[in-house]
Enzyme design. Structure first.
Site, short mmCIF file in Angstrom:
data_model
loop_
_atom_site.label_atom_id
_atom_site.label_comp_id
_atom_site.label_asym_id
_atom_site.label_seq_id
_atom_site.Cartn_x
_atom_site.Cartn_y
_atom_site.Cartn_z
N LYS A 48 16.05 11.54 -7.43
CA LYS A 48 15.10 10.51 -7.84
C LYS A 48 13.76 11.17 -8.20
CE LYS A 48 13.88 9.50 -3.02
NZ LYS A 48 14.33 8.74 -1.83
N ARG A 148 13.26 -1.68 5.42
CA ARG A 148 12.77 -1.42 4.07
C ARG A 148 13.73 -2.05 3.08
NH1 ARG A 148 12.04 4.74 1.89
NH2 ARG A 148 14.28 4.53 1.67
N TYR A 271 -19.35 18.52 -6.70
CA TYR A 271 -19.82 17.13 -6.65
C TYR A 271 -20.27 16.74 -5.26
CZ TYR A 271 -17.88 16.07 -11.28
OH TYR A 271 -17.61 16.03 -12.60
N MET A 319 -11.66 16.92 -11.31
CA MET A 319 -10.52 16.43 -12.08
C MET A 319 -9.61 17.57 -12.52
SD MET A 319 -10.44 13.86 -15.35
CE MET A 319 -11.27 12.52 -14.52
C1 LIG Z 1 15.00 9.63 -0.81
C2 LIG Z 1 16.20 9.24 -0.11
C3 LIG Z 1 17.09 10.19 0.40
C4 LIG Z 1 16.75 11.67 0.43
O1 LIG Z 1 15.84 11.92 1.46
P1 LIG Z 1 15.29 13.38 1.80
O2 LIG Z 1 14.45 13.17 3.00
O3 LIG Z 1 14.49 13.81 0.62
O4 LIG Z 1 16.46 14.25 2.03
C5 LIG Z 1 18.29 9.76 0.93
N1 LIG Z 1 18.59 8.44 0.99
C6 LIG Z 1 17.75 7.49 0.54
C7 LIG Z 1 18.13 6.06 0.65
C8 LIG Z 1 16.53 7.85 -0.01
O5 LIG Z 1 15.69 6.90 -0.45
#
Ligand SMILES: *Cc1c(COP(=O)(O)O)cnc(C)c1O
Length: 384
Positions: A48, A148, A271, A319
């Site tokens: 992802k 979640r 800054y 920046m």
């Molecule tokens: C992001 C995610 C993972 C991977 O998690 P890591 O901690 O990066 O290994 C696995 N399962 C779900 C549902 C996730 O959202």
């Protein structure tokens, strides 16, 4: 020479930063995780957020060569990008955030398998399958304590009394997700494991199961089930932050020094003028800032390495600039030279700790900002 600190070969025409991705180390990490699994467990890869910022287009084909056949993304568009990266090679692509963001037909045509996180998701996807007269693959996501995504215990009971809904679905996995796997002693881990097994029992479907993320793999084989879903560890982030990191760093980031200056005691830097020099100092202004993915919170505790020597970042992160104190560096650094932000001396986790965040946020915020320079392609072919 007009200036004592300029470098006659400063390379003005060359890039101001260098973001390198070591694909061989990505594969090594994947294969290392795979070796830890109990027999019969598949090792998926979570790709992802464009493979945690490393670039799914390059990472996915390498993981495929390492025999990875299961890929997870969060969104449909990213699923399409993984499909494109696979160039027709056969692998399973799952979409964690559900059947959103594309027409169901488009998901199905591209063999993107949604995780169904709510009863509404299940009704929607089952309805699409029924209307088309074709069973559709899916994952069912159960919540075991994250609060979640995923079906609650109440949802499971309701689903149980309406199991015909699942007739039009081909349930590939029932999954859940761990909240505290990076803390091996946390009581939430065995609690979630127990809840997962209970909910699966209630659901009573013969199903393949998936629970563990990267850190979950290290909790032991009880957590492995039929498939694990590592992300961070593949990219070199330490899955269990309190223990030494068994994974290899997969990225390096360097930025150019644009100017070296001498400042006297009592002067301020950057800054807000909130950093005051308590002694005379040699300062290097470096071409990297928050617009380059370096978080503002990196000021105050952050360091860069120049000639392999540690230099504190002083003043605020701008920046596209930071300033480092290079007074102690020998031989003295020069304008046009390089500062290491991530690499041999500083890991992504180190940088994250200095910025009071986690490696995940660093990798994904650096991600799209640089032209990535890849090396190490074909590693898994070479080891076989
Ligand atoms: C992001 C995610 C993972 C991977 O998690 P890591 O901690 O990066 O290994 C696995 N399962 C779900 C549902 C996730 O959202």
């Amino acid at each position: 020479m007009l200036s004592p600190t300029s470098n006659p070969v400063a390379g003005y025409a060359e890039a101001l930063s260098r973001f390198e991705v070591y694909l061989d180390r990505v594969c090594r990490n994947y294969l290392y995780l795979q070796k830890k699994l109990k027999k019969g467990t598949d090792c998926a890869a979570v790709v992802k957020a464009d493979a945690y910022g490393l670039g799914a287009a390059a990472v996915v084909p390498e993981l495929y060569k390492a025999n990875c056949r299961h890929f997870y993304v969060a969104k449909a568009d990213d699923g399409l990008a993984v499909r494109a990266a696979l160039k027709g090679q056969d692998a399973h692509v799952y979409v964690l955030n559900g059947p959103y963001g594309a027409a169901p037909k488009e998901l199905a045509q591209n063999h993107l398998i949604p995780a169904l996180n709510t009863l509404g998701d299940i009704e929607y996807w089952a309805g699409f399958a029924r209307d088309g007269g074709q069973r559709q693959p899916a994952i069912i996501h159960l919540d075991t304590g994250m609060n979640r995504l995923g079906l609650s215990a109440v949802d499971v009971t309701r689903l149980k009394s309406n199991l015909t809904l699942l007739k039009s679905l081909d349930i590939r996995y029932v999954m859940s997700h761990l909240a505290c796997a990076d803390e091996p002693e946390h009581p939430k881990n065995p609690e979630q494991l127990k809840k997962f097994v209970e909910l699966i029992g209630q659901l009573g479907l013969p199903c393949r199961l998936s629970l563990a993320n990267s850190a979950g793999i290290f909790l032991g084989s009880d957590y492995h089930f039929d498939q694990v879903r590592p992300g961070c560890a593949i990219y070199g982030i330490n899955p269990q932050i309190s223990l030494p990191n068994p994974m290899q760093g997969t990225v390096a980031l360097k930025a150019r020094i644009l100017q070296i200056r001498d400042a006297v005691c009592g002067e301020t830097v950057g800054y807000g003028a909130n950093y005051k020099l308590s002694s005379p100092a040699k300062l290097a202004s470096i071409s990297a800032g928050y617009a380059d993915g370096l978080l503002r919170s990196f000021a105050g505790g952050g360091v860069v390495y120049i000639n392999g020597q540690k230099c504190p970042v002083v003043g605020r992160v701008s920046m596209e600039l930071i300033v480092a104190d290079v007074t102690q560096v020998t031989p003295s650094p020069h304008e046009g030279g390089w500062a290491e932000l991530i690499g041999e001396h500083q890991s992504v986790d180190d940088l994250a700790a200095a910025a009071k965040t986690i490696g995940y946020e660093i990798l994904t915020s650096l991600g799209g900002k640089y032209k990535r320079i890849y090396s190490g392609q074909g590693y898994s072919c070479a080891v076989r």
